[in-house]
Design a protein around this motif. Structure first.
Motif: not given
Length: 206
Positions: A90, A140, A142-144
């Motif tokens: 990103t 996101s 969830e990724e964090q």
């Protein structure tokens, strides 16, 4: 008589093309709008033989579609020659990398050099990393969470165990309360229920 240099180039192109076709990348990136009317992309079979496949592509694809497909191959072959690859990140993550590079004194250098140095001497990057921890990240929720759990499990295993118990307790409490209060609670009760959960959790602290 064929020029030996050109013959070598053709041999190299054929070898790269065979690898490229085997990767499946070429067919995956062809858009439906690039297929000629009356042709079906699932009927296009590539053998890995460069000259034959180019003819097949030009038969099945529009002129622009064939040109784009061959252009993608040229770019792929160029990266392969230079042993380069492409990663997708990103803009926020790239910004953090640029900040890290500047903080660590690698501004103007390649990211390859910076990352190799980081892998060899991680301690020298601690000050630079500390300065970056306040910058927003693009992961996101969830990724964090995954990143946080991985950090805890690898760096602070005892703390990871305690956090896991808390999460298990939170999940069970939500599951239990939803069964007990089905149809009786609404989102308006969320804050009071959350406060009640933390109150019960805090009361169990050692």
């Amino acid at each position: 008589m064929t020029h030996p240099g050109r013959q070598k180039d053709k041999t190299e192109i054929r070898a790269y093309w065979k690898r490229y076709v085997a990767s499946g990348d070429i067919l995956e990136k062809i858009a439906a709008a690039e297929v000629n009317e009356g042709c079906a992309l699932n009927e296009l079979t590539l053998s890995g033989a460069y000259e034959e496949d180019v003819v097949a592509l030009r038969e099945y694809l529009t002129p622009i579609g064939a040109k784009r497909a061959l252009s993608r191959f040229s770019q792929w072959a160029s990266r392969s020659r230079r042993k380069k690859t492409t990663i997708t990140i990103t803009h926020e993550t790239l910004s953090r990398l640029k900040q890290l590079s500047a903080q660590a004194g690698f501004e103007g250098e390649s990211y390859d050099m910076m990352l190799e140095y980081l892998l060899e001497t991680p301690q020298e990057f601690e000050d630079a990393k500390q300065a970056l921890r306040e910058f927003p990240i693009a992961l996101s929720a969830e990724e964090q969470n995954k990143l946080f759990i991985r950090y805890l499990s690898k760096q602070h295993n005892a703390l990871y165990g305690k956090v896991k118990l808390l999460v298990d307790h939170a999940y069970f409490s939500g599951w239990h309360d939803s069964r007990k209060r089905r149809g009786k609670r609404t989102y308006e009760h969320y804050e009071s229920d959350l406060a009640d959960f933390w109150s019960r959790t805090a009361s169990n602290d050692d």
